[in-house]
Design a protein around this motif. Structure first.
Motif, mmCIF file in Angstrom:
data_model
loop_
_atom_site.group_PDB
_atom_site.id
_atom_site.type_symbol
_atom_site.label_atom_id
_atom_site.label_comp_id
_atom_site.label_asym_id
_atom_site.label_seq_id
_atom_site.Cartn_x
_atom_site.Cartn_y
_atom_site.Cartn_z
ATOM 1 N N GLU A 175 0.838 -1.205 0.000
ATOM 2 C CA GLU A 175 0.000 0.000 0.000
ATOM 3 C C GLU A 175 0.873 1.255 0.000
ATOM 4 O O GLU A 175 1.958 1.281 0.585
ATOM 5 C CB GLU A 175 -0.922 -0.004 1.222
ATOM 6 C CG GLU A 175 -1.963 1.105 1.212
ATOM 7 C CD GLU A 175 -2.999 0.952 2.315
ATOM 8 O OE1 GLU A 175 -3.873 1.828 2.420
ATOM 9 O OE2 GLU A 175 -2.934 -0.045 3.068
ATOM 10 N N HIS A 176 0.396 2.316 -0.642
ATOM 11 C CA HIS A 176 1.128 3.583 -0.697
ATOM 12 C C HIS A 176 0.121 4.720 -0.821
ATOM 13 O O HIS A 176 -1.083 4.503 -0.995
ATOM 14 C CB HIS A 176 2.109 3.597 -1.887
ATOM 15 C CG HIS A 176 1.414 3.707 -3.216
ATOM 16 N ND1 HIS A 176 1.162 4.918 -3.829
ATOM 17 C CD2 HIS A 176 0.892 2.755 -4.036
ATOM 18 C CE1 HIS A 176 0.539 4.714 -4.976
ATOM 19 N NE2 HIS A 176 0.357 3.412 -5.131
ATOM 20 N N ASN A 177 0.607 5.943 -0.755
ATOM 21 C CA ASN A 177 -0.275 7.113 -0.942
ATOM 22 C C ASN A 177 0.442 8.209 -1.723
ATOM 23 O O ASN A 177 0.257 9.387 -1.471
ATOM 24 C CB ASN A 177 -0.766 7.648 0.403
ATOM 25 C CG ASN A 177 0.383 8.031 1.327
ATOM 26 O OD1 ASN A 177 1.560 7.950 0.948
ATOM 27 N ND2 ASN A 177 0.056 8.471 2.533
ATOM 28 N N ARG A 178 1.255 7.780 -2.675
ATOM 29 C CA ARG A 178 2.079 8.733 -3.420
ATOM 30 C C ARG A 178 1.337 9.420 -4.560
ATOM 31 O O ARG A 178 1.760 10.446 -5.050
ATOM 32 C CB ARG A 178 3.320 8.023 -3.977
ATOM 33 C CG ARG A 178 4.291 7.550 -2.904
ATOM 34 C CD ARG A 178 5.593 7.063 -3.524
ATOM 35 N NE ARG A 178 5.380 5.928 -4.393
ATOM 36 C CZ ARG A 178 5.353 4.665 -3.968
ATOM 37 N NH1 ARG A 178 5.504 4.395 -2.666
ATOM 38 N NH2 ARG A 178 5.167 3.666 -4.795
ATOM 39 N N GLN A 179 0.239 8.793 -5.043
ATOM 40 C CA GLN A 179 -0.459 9.349 -6.206
ATOM 41 C C GLN A 179 -1.680 10.152 -5.768
ATOM 42 O O GLN A 179 -2.473 9.693 -4.947
ATOM 43 C CB GLN A 179 -0.923 8.201 -7.124
ATOM 44 C CG GLN A 179 0.209 7.345 -7.663
ATOM 45 C CD GLN A 179 0.908 7.975 -8.839
ATOM 46 O OE1 GLN A 179 0.633 9.121 -9.185
ATOM 47 N NE2 GLN A 179 1.833 7.255 -9.436
ATOM 48 N N PRO A 180 -1.872 11.352 -6.300
ATOM 49 C CA PRO A 180 -3.124 12.085 -6.032
ATOM 50 C C PRO A 180 -4.281 11.390 -6.747
ATOM 51 O O PRO A 180 -4.144 10.935 -7.887
ATOM 52 C CB PRO A 180 -2.857 13.467 -6.630
ATOM 53 C CG PRO A 180 -1.829 13.230 -7.685
ATOM 54 C CD PRO A 180 -0.968 12.106 -7.199
ATOM 55 N N LEU A 181 -5.407 11.268 -6.083
ATOM 56 C CA LEU A 181 -6.559 10.581 -6.644
ATOM 57 C C LEU A 181 -7.618 11.571 -7.104
ATOM 58 O O LEU A 181 -7.758 12.657 -6.547
ATOM 59 C CB LEU A 181 -7.164 9.626 -5.612
ATOM 60 C CG LEU A 181 -6.309 8.420 -5.212
ATOM 61 C CD1 LEU A 181 -6.997 7.616 -4.112
ATOM 62 C CD2 LEU A 181 -6.026 7.520 -6.415
ATOM 63 N N SER A 182 -8.378 11.173 -8.094
ATOM 64 C CA SER A 182 -9.484 12.009 -8.566
ATOM 65 C C SER A 182 -10.583 12.033 -7.511
ATOM 66 O O SER A 182 -10.624 11.215 -6.592
ATOM 67 C CB SER A 182 -10.032 11.460 -9.879
ATOM 68 O OG SER A 182 -10.560 10.160 -9.674
ATOM 69 N N LYS A 183 -11.500 12.970 -7.653
ATOM 70 C CA LYS A 183 -12.559 13.170 -6.663
ATOM 71 C C LYS A 183 -13.385 11.908 -6.453
ATOM 72 O O LYS A 183 -13.765 11.577 -5.331
ATOM 73 C CB LYS A 183 -13.460 14.321 -7.107
ATOM 74 C CG LYS A 183 -14.524 14.705 -6.102
ATOM 75 C CD LYS A 183 -15.318 15.917 -6.577
ATOM 76 C CE LYS A 183 -16.388 16.300 -5.562
ATOM 77 N NZ LYS A 183 -17.161 17.491 -6.019
ATOM 78 N N SER A 184 -13.640 11.160 -7.536
ATOM 79 C CA SER A 184 -14.474 9.964 -7.436
ATOM 80 C C SER A 184 -13.783 8.821 -6.693
ATOM 81 O O SER A 184 -14.430 7.868 -6.265
ATOM 82 C CB SER A 184 -14.878 9.488 -8.831
ATOM 83 O OG SER A 184 -13.726 9.122 -9.580
ATOM 84 N N LEU A 185 -12.445 8.913 -6.528
ATOM 85 C CA LEU A 185 -11.698 7.844 -5.873
ATOM 86 C C LEU A 185 -11.163 8.240 -4.495
ATOM 87 O O LEU A 185 -10.444 7.460 -3.872
ATOM 88 C CB LEU A 185 -10.525 7.406 -6.765
ATOM 89 C CG LEU A 185 -10.902 6.788 -8.119
ATOM 90 C CD1 LEU A 185 -9.646 6.494 -8.935
ATOM 91 C CD2 LEU A 185 -11.723 5.520 -7.943
ATOM 92 N N VAL A 186 -11.496 9.421 -4.045
ATOM 93 C CA VAL A 186 -11.033 9.868 -2.725
ATOM 94 C C VAL A 186 -11.545 8.904 -1.662
ATOM 95 O O VAL A 186 -12.710 8.499 -1.663
ATOM 96 C CB VAL A 186 -11.534 11.302 -2.430
ATOM 97 C CG1 VAL A 186 -11.271 11.670 -0.974
ATOM 98 C CG2 VAL A 186 -10.847 12.297 -3.357
ATOM 99 N N GLY A 187 -10.633 8.513 -0.773
ATOM 100 C CA GLY A 187 -10.977 7.562 0.273
ATOM 101 C C GLY A 187 -10.601 6.134 -0.063
ATOM 102 O O GLY A 187 -10.653 5.255 0.810
ATOM 103 N N CYS A 188 -10.217 5.887 -1.302
ATOM 104 C CA CYS A 188 -9.778 4.541 -1.710
ATOM 105 C C CYS A 188 -8.314 4.330 -1.333
ATOM 106 O O CYS A 188 -7.551 5.288 -1.161
ATOM 107 C CB CYS A 188 -9.944 4.364 -3.219
ATOM 108 S SG CYS A 188 -11.657 4.373 -3.787
ATOM 109 N N SER A 189 -7.934 3.065 -1.203
ATOM 110 C CA SER A 189 -6.542 2.712 -0.921
ATOM 111 C C SER A 189 -5.792 2.490 -2.234
ATOM 112 O O SER A 189 -6.378 2.071 -3.240
ATOM 113 C CB SER A 189 -6.481 1.440 -0.072
ATOM 114 O OG SER A 189 -7.133 1.640 1.172
ATOM 115 N N GLN A 190 -4.477 2.775 -2.178
ATOM 116 C CA GLN A 190 -3.639 2.606 -3.358
ATOM 117 C C GLN A 190 -2.576 1.540 -3.090
ATOM 118 O O GLN A 190 -2.051 1.446 -1.979
ATOM 119 C CB GLN A 190 -2.945 3.926 -3.719
ATOM 120 C CG GLN A 190 -3.912 5.071 -3.976
ATOM 121 C CD GLN A 190 -3.174 6.353 -4.306
ATOM 122 O OE1 GLN A 190 -2.601 6.502 -5.388
ATOM 123 N NE2 GLN A 190 -3.192 7.294 -3.378
#
Length: 373
Positions: A251-266
């Motif tokens: 798991e990571h959080n390096r990529q900014p997510l679009s509004k529809s994917l906010v709250g999802c895990s990467q």
């Protein structure tokens, strides 16, 4: 005759047995069973094609007596250099990386499979003459068809290619090189028609399982007892084996997510139907069900969504046009990736791909067959 397939009736009557070639020394106890003595014993393509015909071809190119097909040491070195160059682009689905032709006597069956189905059309092009190359491609195409889900649709065409390969083999390499393995190719399409893709009844799975068993042993003492204990532990009710169809890791959080994917895990890694995909080359390429090629840049999951984010490789034509357009069998030549990252549904993935750089911004793309769902 190498061009005629033996029938059950001929085998049982022994009318085709020759005094100077006694392949059958006497009646078999299996003949008492109500089975077809030819068609009910499918050929194992691991031994017949990979360790048999493919190895024979390479050895004839390297050590054959006839200059019409023997390649020079400079050509052999060029092919070896290409194999070494692309070793970094071989995904984890292949247990061995390509090795130099100088080590061909130590190649394993998986290495010959890799050469026949994937790397051969790339590393041989422009080095061996057109006759040798196109003849090799006829075997490559036929076996790719019979190893894939296309084995029913294109079975007759694969059979025609194998007949062509066998006929041309005698003309190119001589009658003295016409071995049992060459003749056995004539049965492969029938075997696939009855039993499915070649990998579904090949010895590769047995070899892989034996490797797993070997890893369970801690010493050379009492191997059967050790194996029984390890397998009991593995499959006992207290430790049930589970093979989930989907696993996300790293798991990571390096990529900014679009509004529809906010709250999802990467994530950087996904095991999907026992196939490993990562966001790092060479395990990052997949083919979608609509034949688009995508390089994974990110894996997103959450809120009921399962998304892969990636850039596309753009089809630019066929990797080869003989004996048929390669795109017919989902083998493509592609050009540099689009820079735009797009979202794709995870379930749109058809299979993982092996992608080999050929020249600047040009790639050869092969669906990986032995792990395809």
């Amino acid at each position: 005759d190498n061009f005629e397939r033996r029938t059950n009736e001929e085998f049982r009557s022994e009318k085709d047995d020759l005094s100077d070639d006694t392949h059958k020394l006497g009646p078999s106890i299996l003949e008492t069973l109500p089975i077809d003595m030819v068609r009910d014993f499918p050929h194992d393509y691991m031994h017949l094609v990979c360790l048999g015909v493919t190895k024979k071809l390479i050895l004839l190119w390297l050590r054959g007596r006839d200059k019409r097909y023997r390649i020079s040491s400079r050509q052999a070195d060029s092919i070896s250099g290409q194999l070494n160059r692309i070793s970094d682009f071989i995904p984890a689905d292949f247990s061995r990386k390509p090795r130099s032709l100088k080590e061909v006597d130590r190649w394993k069956a998986t290495e010959f499979r890799l050469f026949l189905l994937y790397t051969g059309p790339v590393v041989l092009k422009g080095i061996v003459n057109d006759e040798i190359y196109n003849h090799f491609l006829s075997l490559h195409t036929a076996v790719r068809i019979l190893c894939s889900g296309l084995c029913s649709t294109f079975n007759r065409y694969a059979q025609e290619l194998l007949i062509y390969f066998v006929n041309c083999f005698q003309r190119i390499y001589g009658k003295s090189q016409m071995s049992f393995n060459i003749h056995g190719l004539l049965h492969l399409a029938d075997d696939s028609a009855r039993y499915g893709p070649l990998d579904s009844f090949s010895a590769f799975k047995f070899e892989n399982k034996l490797y797993e068993f070997k890893r369970l042993l801690k010493s050379s003492r009492q191997p059967l007892q050790q194996l029984q204990r390890r397998l009991f532990e593995k499959y006992s009710k207290d430790s049930p084996i589970q093979r989930p169809s989907l696993i996300y890791t790293m798991e990571h959080n390096r990529q900014p997510l679009s509004k529809s994917l906010v709250g999802c895990s990467q994530y950087e890694k996904m095991v999907y139907h026992e196939t490993v995909f990562t966001t790092k080359c060479p395990d990052s390429y997949c083919m979608l069900k609509d034949s688009r090629i995508v390089r994974l840049e990110n894996i997103v999951s959450g809120n009921g969504q399962h998304i892969i984010q990636g850039t596309q490789l753009l089809h630019s034509g066929d990797l080869y046009s003989e004996p048929a357009a390669s795109s017919t069998f989902q083998v493509f030549r592609c050009v540099a990736q689009s820079q735009r990252v797009q979202d794709f549904d995870r379930d749109s993935i058809a299979c993982k791909c092996l992608v080999i750089p050929m020249s600047f911004n040009t790639f050869a793309v092969f669906p990986i067959l032995h792990t395809r769902n």
